[in-house]
Design an enzyme around this catalytic site. Structure first.
Site, PDB file in Angstrom:
ATOM      1  CG  HIS A  33      -0.377   0.086   2.537  1.00  0.00           C
ATOM      2  ND1 HIS A  33      -0.021   1.275   3.132  1.00  0.00           N
ATOM      3  CD2 HIS A  33      -0.064  -0.875   3.440  1.00  0.00           C
ATOM      4  CE1 HIS A  33       0.468   1.038   4.342  1.00  0.00           C
ATOM      5  NE2 HIS A  33       0.469  -0.265   4.554  1.00  0.00           N
ATOM      6  CG  ASP A  38      -2.758   4.035   2.394  1.00  0.00           C
ATOM      7  OD1 ASP A  38      -2.258   3.041   1.836  1.00  0.00           O
ATOM      8  OD2 ASP A  38      -3.653   3.944   3.255  1.00  0.00           O
ATOM      9  CG  ASP A  72       2.750   0.745   7.906  1.00  0.00           C
ATOM     10  OD1 ASP A  72       2.438   0.116   6.884  1.00  0.00           O
ATOM     11  OD2 ASP A  72       1.935   1.084   8.773  1.00  0.00           O
ATOM     12  CD  GLU A 112      -2.964  -1.410   5.568  1.00  0.00           C
ATOM     13  OE1 GLU A 112      -2.878  -2.436   6.249  1.00  0.00           O
ATOM     14  OE2 GLU A 112      -2.511  -0.321   5.952  1.00  0.00           O
ATOM     15  CD  GLU A 113      -1.389   2.773   7.386  1.00  0.00           C
ATOM     16  OE1 GLU A 113      -2.076   2.495   8.386  1.00  0.00           O
ATOM     17  OE2 GLU A 113      -0.225   2.376   7.219  1.00  0.00           O
ATOM     18  CG  ASP A 120       1.923  -3.563   5.711  1.00  0.00           C
ATOM     19  OD1 ASP A 120       2.708  -2.731   6.185  1.00  0.00           O
ATOM     20  OD2 ASP A 120       0.713  -3.327   5.533  1.00  0.00           O
ATOM     21  CG  HIS A 154       1.126   3.596  12.281  1.00  0.00           C
ATOM     22  ND1 HIS A 154      -0.208   3.341  12.527  1.00  0.00           N
ATOM     23  CD2 HIS A 154       1.401   2.988  11.106  1.00  0.00           C
ATOM     24  CE1 HIS A 154      -0.701   2.588  11.551  1.00  0.00           C
ATOM     25  NE2 HIS A 154       0.270   2.368  10.672  1.00  0.00           N
TER      26      HIS A 154
END
Ligand SMILES: [Zn+2]
Length: 437
Positions: free
Chosen positions: A89, A91, A122, A156-157, A180, A394
Site C-alpha cells: 500500500h 498510503d 510501513d 489501507e491505513e 507490509d 506510525h
C-alpha cells in the site's frame, strides 16, 4: 540456485543506491491518510517503474485522487508454472506534530545504516525493496516461467480495501506476499471489524423531567441513552473477558480477541435527557473466526443484556457493522489470515530467507492487520513478509534498516526466481473465494 542467489546478493549490494533512490522518491510523495485522496503521482511513478520492468498495467480509481495500479508480467509458460502476487500500500499515516520529528518526514535521511522518513517501515520500504527485487532479476536477465502480478494499492491505513477492489476484479495468483511491516518474519494475522452500537429513545425529554424518570412515583418510563450505554459497555467487557478465557489460537497471546470501546457520542446539550448514544467499537478476532460470527456473538450477548433492563427491553440497541472506509463511512473490516504451514511456496520462502539471512525463518502471527486478509479471503494463499518493525510503523521519526531492506530484496528476488520456475502440481485446486461484504 545457490549460484543465482549469490549473483542476486552481489548485484543488490552493488546497486543499493538505486534501492535508496526508489524509497526516496516514494517517501517524497506526501500520501498521508487521512486526508488521503493524494496518491495519483506516487501511483504513476510505480506504474512507470512497472512498465520499465516489462509489466502491463491497469489502473482504476478507488476514490477521487486515489488510484490503484495493478501490473501483470506474463511468464513464458503461465499455464504450467506457479504465479506470484506482490502487494503493497502506498498510503501512510499522518505525521502529527512535525515539530516532534528530528528528521524531515518526507525526505529520506540516512544515518548509521538507518533510513528515516514517513512510510519507511510501513510500508514504502517494502514497496521499494519489492520493486528493487524485480529490477535485480531483470538486470540479471532472469525470465520467469510463471506470471508475476504487482498490486500497488491505497486506502489501507483507512480501511479502504484497495486490495479488495483488486480481488473483486478477479485477480488471482498461486501465492501472494504482502511486503507490509513484519521485521522479515513470515506472518498471518487476526481480523478486525468495527461496529456502531446505538441506543435511541423514542421520546425526547427536557432535563427538568429527570427526577420524574428516576424517582419513586415519577411516572415517566424514560431513560438516558448515555446511562444505558454504560450497561452495554459493561456487557461488552464481560463478553471480552469470556472470550479471553474461552478462545485461543496458536501464535497469539491469550486474550487477543478484544472489544475496544473506541469512540462514544451522545446527547444533545445540557438541557436535555440524552435521547441517543452511539458507541464505536473495534473488535479483534482469531483466524478461525469470521467477522460475521463475532458480530453475531456480540449482538446476541448485548441483546440479552438489554432484555434484562426494563427500558432497553423495549428500546433494544441497534447495530451497524463494518464499512468500506474509516474516512467516508467510519467503519472497516480486515479479514483474518491463516498461514498454511504445508504450502509449497512457504517452504521455498523459508529456505530463501535462511539462505540469505543465515537465520531460521520465523513463521508467526502479526499483532496488527494488513491487506493480506483480503487476499486470503479471496482464496489466495498469502503471507505478510516485509521489512521494518511495528514499533517504527506510525511512529515519530519512522525508520528502517538499510540492511533489512536489502535482505528483503535479496530473499524476494531469489524466491521469485525459484517459485515462478516451479511447475504447478496437478492437484492444485483454487480455494473457493469467500464473499466478504
Ligand atoms: Zn502497512
Amino acid at each position: 540456485m545457490r549460484d543465482l542467489q549469490e549473483k542476486i546478493n552481489r548485484l543488490a549490494e552493488e546497486r543499493q543506491e538505486r534501492l535508496i533512490d526508489i524509497l526516496r522518491t516514494l517517501v517524497a510523495f506526501e500520501t498521508v491518510s487521512p486526508p488521503a485522496r493524494n496518491t495519483e503521482e506516487a501511483q504513476s511513478y510505480v506504474k512507470d517503474v512497472l512498465l520499465n520492468l516489462g509489466f502491463e498495467t491497469e489502473e482504476w480509481e478507488l476514490f477521487p485522487g486515489d488510484r490503484i495500479v495493478a501490473g501483470t508480467k506474463q511468464g513464458e509458460r503461465s499455464e504450467e508454472y506457479q504465479s506470484l502476487l506482490l502487494n503493497g500500500h502506498m498510503d501512510v499515516v499522518a505525521v502529527g506534530d512535525e515539530a516532534s520529528w528530528k528528521y524531515p518526514p518526507f525526505v529520506i535521511t540516512e544515518e548509521e545504516g538507518l533510513l528515516y522518513g514517513r512510510g519507511t517501515s510501513d510500508m514504502k520500504g517494502g514497496m521499494a525493496s519489492s520493486l528493487f527485487a524485480l529490477e535485480l532479476l531483470q538486470e540479471l536477465g532472469i525470465k520467469q516461467k510463471g506470471d508475476i502480478f504487482f498490486q500497488s494499492v491505497t486506502g489501507e491505513e483507512a480501511g479502504e480495501a484497495g486490495t479488495k477492489s483488486c480481488v473483486d476484479r478477479g485477480m488471482k495468483a498461486d501465492f501472494a506476499i504482502v511486503a507490509d511491516t513484519s521485521n522479515l518474519e513470515i506472518h498471518g494475522q487476526g481480523g478486525v471489524i468495527t461496529g456502531w452500537i446505538t441506543i435511541k429513545s423514542k421520546e425526547t425529554y427536557h432535563d427538568g423531567l429527570r427526577s420524574r424518570m428516576i424517582h419513586a412515583g415519577g411516572g415517566i418510563n424514560g431513560a438516558s441513552a448515555i446511562e444505558k450505554m454504560a450497561k452495554v459497555i459493561e456487557g461488552l467487557q464481560e463478553l471480552e473477558r469470556h472470550w479471553a478465557i474461552t478462545k485461543s489460537y496458536p501464535e497469539f497471546p491469550m486474550g487477543s480477541t478484544t472489544i475496544n470501546p473506541s469512540v462514544i457520542e451522545g446527547g444533545r446539550n445540557a438541557a436535555f435527557i440524552a435521547d441517543e448514544c452511539r458507541l464505536w467499537i473495534t473488535v479483534h478476532f482469531y483466524p478461525n473466526e469470521t467477522y460475521e460470527e463475532v458480530a453475531k456473538e456480540i449482538e446476541e450477548h448485548i441483546l440479552a443484556v438489554a432484555m434484562a433492563d426494563p427500558w432497553m427491553k423495549n428500546n433494544p440497541p441497534l447495530f451497524k457493522w463494518g464499512g468500506k472506509s474509516m474516512i467516508e463511512e467510519r467503519g472497516e473490516v480486515f479479514p483474518a489470515l491463516d498461514v498454511d504451514h504445508t504450502h509449497e511456496a512457504l517452504a521455498v520462502l523459508k529456505e530463501q530467507h535462511q539462505t540469505v539471512s543465515k537465520r531460521k525463518a520465523v513463521v508467526s502471527m502479526s499483532s496488527t492487520v494488513t491487506d493480506a486478509g483480503w487476499l486470503g479471503a479471496a482464496g489466495i494463499p498469502a503471507v505478510i513478509y516485509g521489512p521494518g518493525k511495528l514499533d517504527d510503523a506510525h511512529a515519530v521519526d519512522e525508520k528502517v534498516e538499510l540492511h533489512q531492506l536489502l535482505e528483503h530484496s535479496k530473499v524476494l528476488a531469489g524466491f521469485i526466481a525459484k517459485w515462478c520456475s516451479t511447475e504447478r502440481s496437478n492437484t492444485h485446486d483454487e480455494a473457493e473465494a469467500r464473499a466478504i461484504y
